[in-house]
Design a protein around this motif. Structure first.
Motif, PDB file in Angstrom:
ATOM      1  N   TRP A 168      36.164  41.451  42.052  1.00 22.38           N
ATOM      2  CA  TRP A 168      37.349  42.018  41.868  1.00 22.38           C
ATOM      3  C   TRP A 168      38.283  41.718  43.233  1.00 22.38           C
ATOM      4  O   TRP A 168      37.878  41.570  44.551  1.00 22.38           O
ATOM      5  CB  TRP A 168      37.404  43.653  41.995  1.00 22.38           C
ATOM      6  CG  TRP A 168      38.624  44.403  41.818  1.00 22.38           C
ATOM      7  CD1 TRP A 168      39.666  44.501  40.703  1.00 22.38           C
ATOM      8  CD2 TRP A 168      38.967  45.587  42.686  1.00 22.38           C
ATOM      9  NE1 TRP A 168      40.624  45.314  40.903  1.00 22.38           N
ATOM     10  CE2 TRP A 168      40.279  46.071  42.317  1.00 22.38           C
ATOM     11  CE3 TRP A 168      38.713  46.063  44.036  1.00 22.38           C
ATOM     12  CZ2 TRP A 168      41.079  46.981  42.740  1.00 22.38           C
ATOM     13  CZ3 TRP A 168      39.172  46.880  44.650  1.00 22.38           C
ATOM     14  CH2 TRP A 168      40.427  47.443  44.114  1.00 22.38           C
ATOM     15  N   SER A 191      42.333  42.671  44.772  1.00 18.83           N
ATOM     16  CA  SER A 191      43.441  43.407  44.720  1.00 18.83           C
ATOM     17  C   SER A 191      44.356  43.242  45.995  1.00 18.83           C
ATOM     18  O   SER A 191      43.830  43.377  47.171  1.00 18.83           O
ATOM     19  CB  SER A 191      43.252  44.897  44.613  1.00 18.83           C
ATOM     20  OG  SER A 191      44.231  45.763  44.518  1.00 18.83           O
ATOM     21  N   ILE A 207      48.574  42.590  42.465  1.00 21.37           N
ATOM     22  CA  ILE A 207      47.584  41.844  41.707  1.00 21.37           C
ATOM     23  C   ILE A 207      46.336  42.660  41.549  1.00 21.37           C
ATOM     24  O   ILE A 207      45.786  43.779  42.393  1.00 21.37           O
ATOM     25  CB  ILE A 207      47.099  40.519  42.148  1.00 21.37           C
ATOM     26  CG1 ILE A 207      46.231  40.601  43.473  1.00 21.37           C
ATOM     27  CG2 ILE A 207      48.218  39.297  42.303  1.00 21.37           C
ATOM     28  CD1 ILE A 207      45.296  39.413  43.815  1.00 21.37           C
ATOM     29  N   LEU A 254      42.777  41.881  39.607  1.00 20.35           N
ATOM     30  CA  LEU A 254      42.009  40.754  39.071  1.00 20.35           C
ATOM     31  C   LEU A 254      40.592  40.935  38.949  1.00 20.35           C
ATOM     32  O   LEU A 254      40.097  41.351  40.073  1.00 20.35           O
ATOM     33  CB  LEU A 254      42.374  39.539  39.436  1.00 20.35           C
ATOM     34  CG  LEU A 254      43.936  38.819  39.850  1.00 20.35           C
ATOM     35  CD1 LEU A 254      44.093  37.545  40.430  1.00 20.35           C
ATOM     36  CD2 LEU A 254      44.595  38.905  38.301  1.00 20.35           C
ATOM     37  N   SER A 255      39.731  40.690  37.777  1.00 20.43           N
ATOM     38  CA  SER A 255      38.352  40.768  37.902  1.00 20.43           C
ATOM     39  C   SER A 255      37.716  39.926  37.133  1.00 20.43           C
ATOM     40  O   SER A 255      38.308  39.164  36.396  1.00 20.43           O
ATOM     41  CB  SER A 255      38.251  42.288  37.552  1.00 20.43           C
ATOM     42  OG  SER A 255      38.242  42.420  36.241  1.00 20.43           O
ATOM     43  N   ASN A 256      36.334  39.785  37.209  1.00 25.23           N
ATOM     44  CA  ASN A 256      35.305  39.137  36.460  1.00 25.23           C
ATOM     45  C   ASN A 256      34.313  40.016  36.013  1.00 25.23           C
ATOM     46  O   ASN A 256      33.972  40.696  36.763  1.00 25.23           O
ATOM     47  CB  ASN A 256      34.667  37.712  37.078  1.00 25.23           C
ATOM     48  CG  ASN A 256      35.838  36.759  37.198  1.00 25.23           C
ATOM     49  OD1 ASN A 256      35.602  35.758  37.840  1.00 25.23           O
ATOM     50  ND2 ASN A 256      37.220  36.582  36.582  1.00 25.23           N
ATOM     51  N   ASN A 276      43.296  42.157  34.073  1.00 29.18           N
ATOM     52  CA  ASN A 276      44.057  41.472  34.820  1.00 29.18           C
ATOM     53  C   ASN A 276      45.414  41.451  34.744  1.00 29.18           C
ATOM     54  O   ASN A 276      46.079  41.176  33.642  1.00 29.18           O
ATOM     55  CB  ASN A 276      43.469  39.872  34.541  1.00 29.18           C
ATOM     56  CG  ASN A 276      42.241  39.486  35.288  1.00 29.18           C
ATOM     57  OD1 ASN A 276      41.676  40.168  35.860  1.00 29.18           O
ATOM     58  ND2 ASN A 276      41.618  38.139  34.618  1.00 29.18           N
ATOM     59  N   VAL A 331      40.835  34.137  34.770  1.00 29.78           N
ATOM     60  CA  VAL A 331      41.046  34.013  36.136  1.00 29.78           C
ATOM     61  C   VAL A 331      39.532  33.858  36.960  1.00 29.78           C
ATOM     62  O   VAL A 331      38.963  34.791  36.817  1.00 29.78           O
ATOM     63  CB  VAL A 331      41.995  35.110  36.636  1.00 29.78           C
ATOM     64  CG1 VAL A 331      42.100  35.165  38.090  1.00 29.78           C
ATOM     65  CG2 VAL A 331      43.276  35.128  35.881  1.00 29.78           C
ATOM     66  N   ILE A 378      40.571  32.628  44.272  1.00 28.35           N
ATOM     67  CA  ILE A 378      41.041  33.208  43.278  1.00 28.35           C
ATOM     68  C   ILE A 378      42.048  32.032  42.497  1.00 28.35           C
ATOM     69  O   ILE A 378      43.018  31.922  42.937  1.00 28.35           O
ATOM     70  CB  ILE A 378      41.754  34.543  43.109  1.00 28.35           C
ATOM     71  CG1 ILE A 378      40.773  35.591  43.895  1.00 28.35           C
ATOM     72  CG2 ILE A 378      42.181  35.087  42.072  1.00 28.35           C
ATOM     73  CD1 ILE A 378      40.922  35.605  45.499  1.00 28.35           C
ATOM     74  N   THR A 389      43.507  29.808  38.605  1.00 32.60           N
ATOM     75  CA  THR A 389      43.688  29.798  37.021  1.00 32.60           C
ATOM     76  C   THR A 389      43.620  28.410  36.743  1.00 32.60           C
ATOM     77  O   THR A 389      43.801  27.446  37.473  1.00 32.60           O
ATOM     78  CB  THR A 389      44.883  30.543  36.591  1.00 32.60           C
ATOM     79  OG1 THR A 389      46.052  29.976  37.314  1.00 32.60           O
ATOM     80  CG2 THR A 389      44.895  31.975  36.965  1.00 32.60           C
TER      81      THR A 389
END
Length: 426
Positions: free
Chosen positions: A291, A293, A311, A313-315, A328, A343, A360, A362
Motif C-alpha cells: 500500500w 498513500s 493517492i 494505491l495497493s496491490n 486505487n 499499478v 510505484i 503504471t
C-alpha cells in the motif's frame, strides 16, 4: 509484542468460550495427553466466513484446526465509482459517499465475528514541519495502537506503540467512519480518540501518550470533511459473497490543530493536509498487501501553480480478476478518480523494506505514475499469536516523481507519506 501476551490472549480466549477454537502448536507425546472430549470440536465450528474444512485435535484439550483456504476467484471489476453511498452493507461496488452505519451482522454468528472481524482506523497529518500518524487497530481479541510524530527539520522521531489484550482499553467503537468515536483509553494520561463530529462536519483527533523514550506527546487536530460535499472512495468488496470488506478512504483534507511535545515543543498551532482510512473487514484466512498513500502539494507543470494531490494505491488485497486493485484512487484538488489499470508497487527485498527505495509505476497512460518512495523510519509488527500471525511493516518517508493525468503533469517533490507491506494469517 512479547510472547507472554500471546499466552495470555490464548488463555483468556479459552476461559471465555470454554473450548479453544484454534490449535495450540504442541505434540501429544504421552497417551495421557489425549483429551476425552464430550463433543467433536469440529461440531462447534459455525463460521461460514471461514474455511469449511475442519480437523479435530484432542491433544491436551478439545481443539479444531482450519485447513488453509484455497484462494477464491477474485471478483470482476466492480464498475465505475458512483456518486452515491452504498444502499446497504452488502451493496458491493465503489462509491463517493460513506455509509452512516456499517452492519455486517448478516455474515456469521457473533463468535465468528469476534475472531474474524478487523476494524482499522489510520490517520496521517502532514504539516510543513511534522508528519504525524495515529492508528487504532481492533481485532477484538487484541487491539493495537500506534502513534508517531516525525520532525522533518531535524529527523527526531517520537514513537508510541502498545497493545490491549481482548481490546479491553477500547472504550468506544464507532459504527462507521462518519458516526461516533473509536476511543482507546488506558488512563486519563494515555488515550487516543478518533471521532467524527456530524454537527461540525469534521474528524476530531485527540491524543495524549508517553512515547517509548518517555516523552509526553499530545495533539488535537480537526480534519474538515463533509460526507455531502467532499469526495472520497468507499469500497465494498467481496472476498466471498458472504465475506465483505468495507473501506473508506480520504485524502488531501484540510487540517488544523495544536500539538505539544514534552518540553521540546510548547503548545503550538499547525495546519496541513490529512489522509484517513477506515476499514471494517472479514478478511481471508491469509491476507497480503502492499500500500502507498500520501496527501501533498504538487506542482502543475502545464498550468503553473500548485494543486493538492492524494493517492491511495495497493496491490494484492482488493484486486479484481485482472489483478487491478479496486481501491486505487487519485484525488486532484478534491476531485476523486479511480484507476482501472494495474499499478505496480515494487518493493526492495524484505530486509531493506525500511531503508531502500520503493517504486510505484503504471504501464498505461491514463494516468501515468512514476514515483519513488524513500523510507526514513518505520513502525513494525512481527507477532505469532495463537489466533493470528502478523508480519507488518509501515514505513514513512518522502515521495518524488510525476503523475500524468487528464492532459496535465504533476510534479511531486519530497511529498511525505507512508507505504505498507503486510502478511497476516488467521
Amino acid at each position: 509484542m512479547k510472547n507472554s501476551n500471546s499466552i495470555v490472549a490464548a488463555l483468556i480466549f479459552a476461559s471465555i468460550f470454554s473450548i479453544d477454537a484454534f490449535v495450540i502448536p504442541s505434540q501429544c507425546l504421552l497417551s495421557s495427553s489425549i483429551f476425552q472430549c464430550l463433543v467433536n470440536p469440529c461440531l462447534q465450528k459455525t463460521c461460514s466466513s471461514l474455511t469449511p474444512a475442519c480437523i479435530s485435535n484432542f491433544c491436551g484439550g478439545c481443539y479444531f484446526s482450519l485447513l488453509e483456504e484455497n484462494d477464491s476467484p477474485n471478483p470482476g471489476n466492480l464498475g465505475q465509482i458512483k456518486d452515491t453511498a452504498p444502499a446497504n452493507s452488502n451493496d458491493y461496488g465503489r462509491f463517493k459517499k460513506p455509509l452512516s452505519i456499517v452492519d455486517f451482522s448478516w455474515v456469521s454468528p457473533a463468535l465468528c465475528n469476534f475472531v474474524t472481524e478487523k476494524n482499522w482506523h489510520f490517520i496521517s497529518i502532514s504539516t510543513p514541519q511534522y508528519f504525524i500518524v495515529s492508528t487504532i487497530i481492533n481485532l477484538n481479541f487484541i487491539a493495537n495502537v500506534f502513534v508517531y510524530v516525525y520532525d522533518l527539520t531535524n529527523g527526531d522521531l517520537y514513537n508510541y506503540t502498545t497493545n490491549s489484550i481482548l481490546a479491553v482499553d477500547i472504550k468506544e467503537r464507532t459504527n462507521s467512519s462518519i458516526s461516533g468515536c473509536t476511543v482507546f483509553n488506558r488512563s486519563s494520561s494515555e488515550y487516543v480518540s478518533h471521532c467524527y463530529n456530524q454537527q461540525e462536519n469534521r474528524y476530531e483527533i485527540n491524543v495524549n501518550v508517553t512515547t517509548n523514550d518517555n516523552i509526553q506527546v499530545s495533539f488535537a487536530f480537526q480534519i474538515n470533511y463533509s460526507s455531502v460535499n467532499d469526495q472520497s472512495l468507499v469500497l465494498l468488496y467481496p472476498f466471498k459473497p458472504t465475506q465483505p470488506a468495507y473501506t473508506h478512504h480520504l485524502a488531501t483534507q484540510p487540517t488544523q490543530g495544536t500539538m505539544k511535545i514534552g518540553n521540546i515543543l510548547p503548545k503550538s498551532s499547525f495546519t496541513g493536509l490529512s489522509t484517513t482510512d477506515w476499514t471494517l473487514a472479514y478478511q481471508k484466512r491469509v491476507t497480503r498487501w502492499k500500500w502507498a498513500s500520501f496527501s501533498v502539494q504538487a506542482q502543475d507543470i502545464k498550468n503553473g501553480g500548485s494543486v493538492t494531490i492524494g493517492i491511495n494505491l495497493s496491490n494484492e488485497l482488493y484486486d479484481d480478476k485482472n489483478n487491478i486493485s479496486m481501491e486505487n484512487t487519485i484525488w486532484i484538488n478534491g476531485e476523486v478518480y479511480t484507476i482501472d489499470d494495474f499499478v505496480n508497487i515494487e518493493t526492495p527485498s524484505e530486509q531493506f523494506l525500511t531503508t531502500q527505495p520503493w517504486y510505484i509505476t503504471t504501464v498505461e497512460d491514463n494516468p501515468t505514475i512514476d514515483l519513488q518512495f524513500q523510507p526514513v523510519g518505520s513502525h513494525q509488527e512481527h507477532d505469532n499469536l495463537v489466533i493470528v500471525d502478523i508480519q507488518f511493516v509501515q514505513a514513512f518517508g518522502f515521495f518524488n516523481g510525476t503523475i500524468q493525468m487528464l492532459g496535465n503533469t504533476y510534479n511531486i517533490s519530497n511529498g511525505w507519506g507512508v507505504v505498507e507491506s503486510n502478511y497476516a494469517k488467521w
